[in-house]
Design an enzyme around this catalytic site. Structure first.
Site, PDB file in Angstrom:
ATOM      1  N   TYR A 190       0.834  -1.205   0.000  1.00  0.00           N
ATOM      2  CA  TYR A 190       0.000   0.000   0.000  1.00  0.00           C
ATOM      3  C   TYR A 190       0.864   1.248   0.000  1.00  0.00           C
ATOM      4  O   TYR A 190       1.916   1.295   0.642  1.00  0.00           O
ATOM      5  CB  TYR A 190      -0.875  -0.025   1.252  1.00  0.00           C
ATOM      6  CG  TYR A 190      -1.776   1.169   1.459  1.00  0.00           C
ATOM      7  CD1 TYR A 190      -2.915   1.357   0.675  1.00  0.00           C
ATOM      8  CD2 TYR A 190      -1.524   2.094   2.473  1.00  0.00           C
ATOM      9  CE1 TYR A 190      -3.763   2.442   0.889  1.00  0.00           C
ATOM     10  CE2 TYR A 190      -2.366   3.172   2.696  1.00  0.00           C
ATOM     11  CZ  TYR A 190      -3.487   3.339   1.897  1.00  0.00           C
ATOM     12  OH  TYR A 190      -4.324   4.402   2.109  1.00  0.00           O
ATOM     13  N   ASP A 198      -6.837   9.889  -2.240  1.00  0.00           N
ATOM     14  CA  ASP A 198      -7.526  11.017  -1.597  1.00  0.00           C
ATOM     15  C   ASP A 198      -8.904  11.235  -2.240  1.00  0.00           C
ATOM     16  O   ASP A 198      -9.686  10.311  -2.330  1.00  0.00           O
ATOM     17  CB  ASP A 198      -6.665  12.275  -1.658  1.00  0.00           C
ATOM     18  CG  ASP A 198      -5.473  12.220  -0.710  1.00  0.00           C
ATOM     19  OD1 ASP A 198      -5.493  11.389   0.217  1.00  0.00           O
ATOM     20  OD2 ASP A 198      -4.526  12.989  -0.892  1.00  0.00           O
ATOM     21  N   ARG A 217     -13.831   4.799  -0.203  1.00  0.00           N
ATOM     22  CA  ARG A 217     -13.616   5.046   1.229  1.00  0.00           C
ATOM     23  C   ARG A 217     -14.665   6.041   1.697  1.00  0.00           C
ATOM     24  O   ARG A 217     -14.899   7.063   1.043  1.00  0.00           O
ATOM     25  CB  ARG A 217     -12.217   5.605   1.470  1.00  0.00           C
ATOM     26  CG  ARG A 217     -12.024   6.153   2.882  1.00  0.00           C
ATOM     27  CD  ARG A 217     -10.616   6.622   3.122  1.00  0.00           C
ATOM     28  NE  ARG A 217     -10.583   7.806   3.993  1.00  0.00           N
ATOM     29  CZ  ARG A 217      -9.486   8.384   4.451  1.00  0.00           C
ATOM     30  NH1 ARG A 217      -8.304   7.897   4.111  1.00  0.00           N
ATOM     31  NH2 ARG A 217      -9.551   9.455   5.223  1.00  0.00           N
TER      32      ARG A 217
END
Length: 296
Positions: free
Chosen positions: A43, A87, A158
């Site tokens: 990751y 993001d 997310r």
């Protein structure tokens, strides 16, 4: 896409380990260390890029190019599938999200997660987070899915909604994100183990648990996460934090004692470093390829 596409490798790893342990690798060297340790996936943290590569806080300051640089450095030398923190997609429009997806595929990433925070984002485990509307996040997901040039590239959603709107709203958002095309779900800053099972039951896609230190989420074990139907356990900055503490200690000892003798036993040896980066194989190839030019 080829059978060796990173996305395909990531999906295959999910079938081999439950939950799949995914470790953050702050740079190419750490990616090789993770590979030697037997991990099946790695990751790249957005906060890690900000702090590790730029010396900046995780407040949306890093650019897409900053992240792509670190992706390429890792994928150039490590064959493990790399999941990347994208993001909010590095821009306010669907075209920014699309460019991010296409660029990360070209750079060799296996997948990305995109979140529902606003542009002035914060670390997921800090207070005062703000999130966009469910509809705006759905548009981000749709743009990401539409931009895929590799069908196996993973689009993970997310959601930071738990801390802002509560569990029910977060689950409702998660369902909408999956309906929009997200193939996996990352519910951030979960505070109770049972919440993971509720997300898993509601969306029926693989769930990622972010087991980051010093945050809102307890340090659940893999056995506990498995019992809650978690498919992936993420440790985004564990090695980075340990590396920083070790470096700080060595710097202080050198400054105070004028020698590194008292900390030499804590260091990776020259031979261990060379083995981790395949130095000897490179050196052998150098000797074989250029031996004739060295003969006078």
């Amino acid at each position: 896409m080829s059978l060796h596409s990173p996305g395909k490798a990531f999906r295959a790893a999910l079938t081999k380990e439950n939950p799949l342990q995914i470790v953050g690798t702050i740079n190419a060297n750490h990616a090789l260390l993770a590979q030697r340790a037997g991990y099946q996936a790695i990751y790249l943290s957005g906060g890690g890029v900000a702090a590790g590569s730029l010396g900046l806080p995780d407040l949306g300051i890093s650019t897409l190019d900053d992240v792509l640089t670190d992706i390429r450095r890792i994928t150039d030398v490590c064959s493990l599938p790399l999941l990347v923190d994208a993001d909010i997609g590095f821009g306010s429009s669907a075209f920014n999200v699309a460019r991010t997806v296409k660029s990360m595929i070209k750079a060799g990433a296996a997948g990305l997660h995109i979140e529902d925070q606003v542009g002035a984002k914060r670390c997921g485990h800090r207070p005062n987070k703000a999130i966009v509307s469910k509809e705006e996040m759905v548009d981000r997901i749709r743009a990401a899915v539409d931009a895929k040039t590799d069908p196996d590239f993973v689009i993970m959603a997310r959601t930071d909604a738990l801390a802002v709107e509560g569990l029910d709203a977060a689950i409702e958002r998660a369902q909408a994100y999956v309906e929009a095309g997200a193939e996996m779900l990352f519910p951030e800053a979960i505070t109770e183990l049972a919440m993971y099972r509720q997300f898993a039951d509601a969306v029926q896609v693989p769930i990622l648990a972010n087991i980051t230190e010093f945050g809102a989420t307890p340090l659940f074990t893999t056995d506990e996460l498995r019992s809650a139907h978690v498919a992936m356990a993420l440790y985004p900055l564990s090695a980075f934090r340990a590396m920083n503490r070790a470096a700080e200690h060595v710097y202080n000892v050198l400054r105070q004692e004028g020698t590194q003798k008292s900390v030499i036993d804590t260091m990776q040896t020259r031979n261990e470093l060379y083995e981790s980066i395949n130095y000897y194989q490179y050196e052998e190839k150098l000797d074989n390829l250029f031996a004739r030019s060295q003969v006078k």
